[in-house]
Design a protein around this motif. Structure first.
Motif, PDB file in Angstrom:
ATOM      1  N   LEU A 212       0.830  -1.208   0.000  1.00 21.29           N
ATOM      2  CA  LEU A 212       0.000   0.000   0.000  1.00 21.29           C
ATOM      3  C   LEU A 212       0.860   1.252   0.000  1.00 21.29           C
ATOM      4  CD1 LEU A 212      -2.852   1.340   0.390  1.00 21.29           C
ATOM      5  CD2 LEU A 212      -2.425   1.199   2.869  1.00 21.29           C
ATOM      6  N   ASP A 213       0.477   2.214  -0.823  1.00 20.83           N
ATOM      7  CA  ASP A 213       1.025   3.565  -0.721  1.00 20.83           C
ATOM      8  C   ASP A 213      -0.027   4.391   0.001  1.00 20.83           C
ATOM      9  OD1 ASP A 213       2.021   6.112  -0.951  1.00 20.83           O
ATOM     10  OD2 ASP A 213       2.270   6.082  -3.121  1.00 20.83           O
ATOM     11  N   LEU A 214       0.152   4.588   1.301  1.00 24.26           N
ATOM     12  CA  LEU A 214      -0.813   5.317   2.115  1.00 24.26           C
ATOM     13  C   LEU A 214      -0.508   6.809   2.021  1.00 24.26           C
ATOM     14  CD1 LEU A 214      -3.201   5.231   4.075  1.00 24.26           C
ATOM     15  CD2 LEU A 214      -1.546   5.030   5.955  1.00 24.26           C
ATOM     16  N   ARG A 215      -1.354   7.536   1.300  1.00 23.70           N
ATOM     17  CA  ARG A 215      -1.180   8.980   1.104  1.00 23.70           C
ATOM     18  C   ARG A 215      -2.061   9.705   2.102  1.00 23.70           C
ATOM     19  NH1 ARG A 215       0.942  10.527  -3.941  1.00 23.70           N
ATOM     20  NH2 ARG A 215       1.724   8.737  -5.110  1.00 23.70           N
ATOM     21  N   VAL A 216      -1.449  10.439   3.006  1.00 24.74           N
ATOM     22  CA  VAL A 216      -2.197  11.014   4.116  1.00 24.74           C
ATOM     23  C   VAL A 216      -2.304  12.530   4.007  1.00 24.74           C
ATOM     24  CG1 VAL A 216      -1.566   9.126   5.664  1.00 24.74           C
ATOM     25  CG2 VAL A 216      -0.145  11.186   5.582  1.00 24.74           C
ATOM     26  N   ALA A 217      -3.316  13.058   4.637  1.00 25.88           N
ATOM     27  CA  ALA A 217      -3.506  14.504   4.788  1.00 25.88           C
ATOM     28  C   ALA A 217      -4.528  14.714   5.893  1.00 25.88           C
ATOM     29  CB  ALA A 217      -3.994  15.147   3.492  1.00 25.88           C
ATOM     30  N   THR A 218      -4.442  15.865   6.528  1.00 27.21           N
ATOM     31  CA  THR A 218      -5.477  16.275   7.464  1.00 27.21           C
ATOM     32  C   THR A 218      -6.584  16.987   6.695  1.00 27.21           C
ATOM     33  OG1 THR A 218      -3.840  16.528   9.217  1.00 27.21           O
ATOM     34  CG2 THR A 218      -5.966  17.635   9.533  1.00 27.21           C
ATOM     35  N   GLU A 219      -6.190  17.914   5.840  1.00 21.25           N
ATOM     36  CA  GLU A 219      -7.135  18.618   4.981  1.00 21.25           C
ATOM     37  C   GLU A 219      -6.392  19.133   3.757  1.00 21.25           C
ATOM     38  OE1 GLU A 219     -10.502  22.214   5.044  1.00 21.25           O
ATOM     39  OE2 GLU A 219      -9.205  21.917   6.789  1.00 21.25           O
ATOM     40  N   GLU A 220      -7.074  19.136   2.626  1.00 20.65           N
ATOM     41  CA  GLU A 220      -6.548  19.733   1.402  1.00 20.65           C
ATOM     42  C   GLU A 220      -7.115  21.149   1.316  1.00 20.65           C
ATOM     43  OE1 GLU A 220      -6.243  15.758  -1.386  1.00 20.65           O
ATOM     44  OE2 GLU A 220      -8.230  16.485  -0.824  1.00 20.65           O
ATOM     45  N   ILE A 221      -6.219  22.144   1.335  1.00 24.24           N
ATOM     46  CA  ILE A 221      -6.682  23.519   1.509  1.00 24.24           C
ATOM     47  C   ILE A 221      -5.711  24.494   0.845  1.00 24.24           C
ATOM     48  CG2 ILE A 221      -5.494  23.720   3.747  1.00 24.24           C
ATOM     49  CD1 ILE A 221      -7.934  25.374   4.719  1.00 24.24           C
ATOM     50  N   ASN A 222      -6.225  25.598   0.300  1.00 28.03           N
ATOM     51  CA  ASN A 222      -5.359  26.600  -0.314  1.00 28.03           C
ATOM     52  C   ASN A 222      -5.103  27.748   0.662  1.00 28.03           C
ATOM     53  OD1 ASN A 222      -7.552  28.450  -0.466  1.00 28.03           O
ATOM     54  ND2 ASN A 222      -8.142  27.659  -2.479  1.00 28.03           N
ATOM     55  N   PHE A 223      -4.219  28.652   0.289  1.00 31.62           N
ATOM     56  CA  PHE A 223      -3.802  29.687   1.231  1.00 31.62           C
ATOM     57  C   PHE A 223      -4.875  30.724   1.506  1.00 31.62           C
ATOM     58  CE2 PHE A 223       0.531  28.156   1.243  1.00 31.62           C
ATOM     59  CZ  PHE A 223       0.941  28.509   2.521  1.00 31.62           C
ATOM     60  N   ALA A 224      -5.731  30.998   0.537  1.00 34.14           N
ATOM     61  CA  ALA A 224      -6.834  31.921   0.811  1.00 34.14           C
ATOM     62  C   ALA A 224      -7.722  31.369   1.916  1.00 34.14           C
ATOM     63  CB  ALA A 224      -7.646  32.167  -0.461  1.00 34.14           C
ATOM     64  N   ASP A 225      -7.977  30.057   1.872  1.00 35.51           N
ATOM     65  CA  ASP A 225      -8.809  29.435   2.905  1.00 35.51           C
ATOM     66  C   ASP A 225      -8.054  29.277   4.221  1.00 35.51           C
ATOM     67  OD1 ASP A 225     -11.018  29.306   1.257  1.00 35.51           O
ATOM     68  OD2 ASP A 225     -10.554  27.290   0.529  1.00 35.51           O
ATOM     69  N   ILE A 226      -6.732  29.084   4.161  1.00 32.79           N
ATOM     70  CA  ILE A 226      -5.933  29.054   5.391  1.00 32.79           C
ATOM     71  C   ILE A 226      -6.094  30.382   6.130  1.00 32.79           C
ATOM     72  CG2 ILE A 226      -3.568  29.091   6.295  1.00 32.79           C
ATOM     73  CD1 ILE A 226      -2.848  27.035   4.116  1.00 32.79           C
ATOM     74  N   ALA A 227      -5.988  31.484   5.388  1.00 39.78           N
ATOM     75  CA  ALA A 227      -6.141  32.805   6.001  1.00 39.78           C
ATOM     76  C   ALA A 227      -7.540  33.002   6.555  1.00 39.78           C
ATOM     77  CB  ALA A 227      -5.821  33.889   4.968  1.00 39.78           C
ATOM     78  N   ALA A 228      -8.556  32.502   5.837  1.00 40.62           N
ATOM     79  CA  ALA A 228      -9.940  32.645   6.302  1.00 40.62           C
ATOM     80  C   ALA A 228     -10.188  31.832   7.566  1.00 40.62           C
ATOM     81  CB  ALA A 228     -10.899  32.216   5.194  1.00 40.62           C
ATOM     82  N   VAL A 229      -9.634  30.621   7.621  1.00 40.00           N
ATOM     83  CA  VAL A 229      -9.786  29.796   8.831  1.00 40.00           C
ATOM     84  C   VAL A 229      -9.087  30.460  10.006  1.00 40.00           C
ATOM     85  CG1 VAL A 229      -9.163  27.591   9.900  1.00 40.00           C
ATOM     86  CG2 VAL A 229     -10.082  27.628   7.572  1.00 40.00           C
ATOM     87  N   PHE A 230      -7.918  31.020   9.759  1.00 39.74           N
ATOM     88  CA  PHE A 230      -7.193  31.739  10.814  1.00 39.74           C
ATOM     89  C   PHE A 230      -8.055  32.857  11.394  1.00 39.74           C
ATOM     90  CE2 PHE A 230      -4.564  35.486  11.821  1.00 39.74           C
ATOM     91  CZ  PHE A 230      -3.811  34.984  12.872  1.00 39.74           C
ATOM     92  N   THR A 231      -8.704  33.626  10.528  1.00 36.16           N
ATOM     93  CA  THR A 231      -9.574  34.710  10.990  1.00 36.16           C
ATOM     94  C   THR A 231     -10.734  34.164  11.812  1.00 36.16           C
ATOM     95  OG1 THR A 231      -8.990  36.088   9.090  1.00 36.16           O
ATOM     96  CG2 THR A 231     -11.055  36.603  10.231  1.00 36.16           C
ATOM     97  N   LYS A 232     -11.321  33.083  11.364  1.00 35.84           N
ATOM     98  CA  LYS A 232     -12.447  32.472  12.074  1.00 35.84           C
ATOM     99  C   LYS A 232     -12.042  31.996  13.464  1.00 35.84           C
ATOM    100  CE  LYS A 232     -15.821  28.689  11.710  1.00 35.84           C
ATOM    101  NZ  LYS A 232     -16.278  27.537  10.867  1.00 35.84           N
ATOM    102  N   VAL A 233     -10.859  31.401  13.560  1.00 30.88           N
ATOM    103  CA  VAL A 233     -10.417  30.805  14.827  1.00 30.88           C
ATOM    104  C   VAL A 233      -9.917  31.866  15.801  1.00 30.88           C
ATOM    105  CG1 VAL A 233      -8.675  29.304  15.885  1.00 30.88           C
ATOM    106  CG2 VAL A 233      -9.900  28.554  13.833  1.00 30.88           C
TER     107      VAL A 233
END
Length: 349
Positions: A212-233
């Motif tokens: 198995l090639d186990l490809r992991v991630a917590t979330e797939e996200i772009n930088f505009a959304d990273i900034a938006a999540v930061f503002t929300k939190v």
């Protein structure tokens, strides 16, 4: 208990793997480290069922000693130190030596293979990813007879938002700006907290993980959304500002004309296979920033690790993220020290 050799056990990925294996009480852990007296080596030596063996991952005699007698292995080679050519050679040799020494389950810590993912477009070739991608392909091509193998593929860490290339800069008005060459592509960020849990699953579930090639991630996200999540939190304004590579690179380069593997020191052998830091990270930002990576199977990840952190927002709240720099990644810490020393020796700041 079965013994697992961990190569790269004092690094950002390796530490949570050692902790997960140790705390499971199902495995003992042997960690190969170049300096058993380093602060990080001594830190993990205090964990139950962990022993240290001193040696180099680019020394074949040391690899034979390290692999001898263990049931399994989790291997993460250091591409920044080795360079592309050596990482390819020693990545393959480590696998071959493990087979000679009778290892039964081999887990190789890889990352995405950008050159292949982009149909061999040289604009997306950089050393420390493509070398691992080649080694992973080589390992899986040998099949599962004799020694089982698994690939563990990660992208950038969420923790790089605190320490590394994803840290924002606070502005005089209290806002935070991510100024970088990323476009609108989604990046498969993974929190290091879950790296250990996934790795433990690979060893615990051999029938499912072999091949198995186990490809992991917590979330797939772009930088505009990273900034938006930061503002929300946080309630603080977060903004992503796109910077063309020609503007970004001079600001981020460790020192002028730095080689990609500057961490190996000024006396490291460099030849036509070597890349400059700018060449390496130009391709790095293009690939991740354009979202060209293979998507992760989030349903599979939920089945494997149902208690995983499932979003950037959840991670930010859990770590009480503020946007401030924190020294938490060993690789980044080592690279900063090297850059400072080399910069001083060359008269750069």
């Amino acid at each position: 208990m079965k013994e697992i050799l961990v190569i790269g056990g004092t690094g950002a990925q390796g530490l949570p793997v050692v902790r997960a294996l140790s705390s499971s009480k199902r495995f003992t852990v042997r960690v190969l480290t170049r300096n058993v007296n380093s602060s990080r080596a001594q830190q993990i030596a205090k964990l139950p069922n962990v022993t240290l063996v001193e040696g180099m991952q680019d020394n074949q005699k040391d690899l034979h000693t390290a692999f001898h007698g263990v049931y399994g292995a989790w291997v993460n080679t250091d591409g920044f130190t080795l360079g592309e050519k050596n990482e390819l050679f020693y990545g393959c040799r480590a696998y071959e030596i493990a087979r000679h020494e009778g290892v039964q389950h081999y887990v190789y810590a890889s990352t995405d293979f950008p050159l292949k993912d982009t149909n061999w477009n040289e604009l997306y070739h950089w050393g420390h990813n493509d070398a691992k991608g080649r080694v992973a392909q080589y390992i899986l091509a040998q099949g599962q007879a004799g020694m089982k193998s698994s690939i563990f593929t990660t992208g950038p860490y969420m923790e790089m938002l605190m320490d590394g290339m994803f840290v924002p800069k606070e502005q005089p008005d209290g806002s935070f700006v991510w100024a970088n060459p990323a476009k609108s592509g989604k990046i498969p960020l993974i929190t290091l907290e879950d790296v250990g849990n996934y790795s433990l699953w690979l060893f615990d579930n051999l029938l499912e993980s072999a091949g198995l090639d186990l490809r992991v991630a917590t979330e797939e996200i772009n930088f505009a959304d990273i900034a938006a999540v930061f503002t929300k939190v946080t309630g603080k304004k977060g903004v992503h500002k796109y910077l063309p590579l020609e503007e970004y690179l001079p600001l981020a380069e460790p020192y002028p004309n730095a080689p990609a593997n500057f961490a190996a020191g000024p006396n490291a052998v460099r030849d036509d296979s070597s890349m400059t830091w700018r060449q390496n990270f130009s391709a790095w930002w293009r690939y991740w920033g354009e979202g060209l990576t293979q998507p992760r199977d989030m349903h599979l990840l939920d089945c494997i690790n149902p208690n995983r952190i499932k979003s950037l927002e959840e991670w930010m709240r859990k770590v009480e993220y503020t946007g401030q720099q924190k020294n938490i990644l060993k690789g980044v810490e080592d690279l900063k020290e090297k850059a400072q020393l080399i910069g001083q020796s060359t008269g750069s700041s």
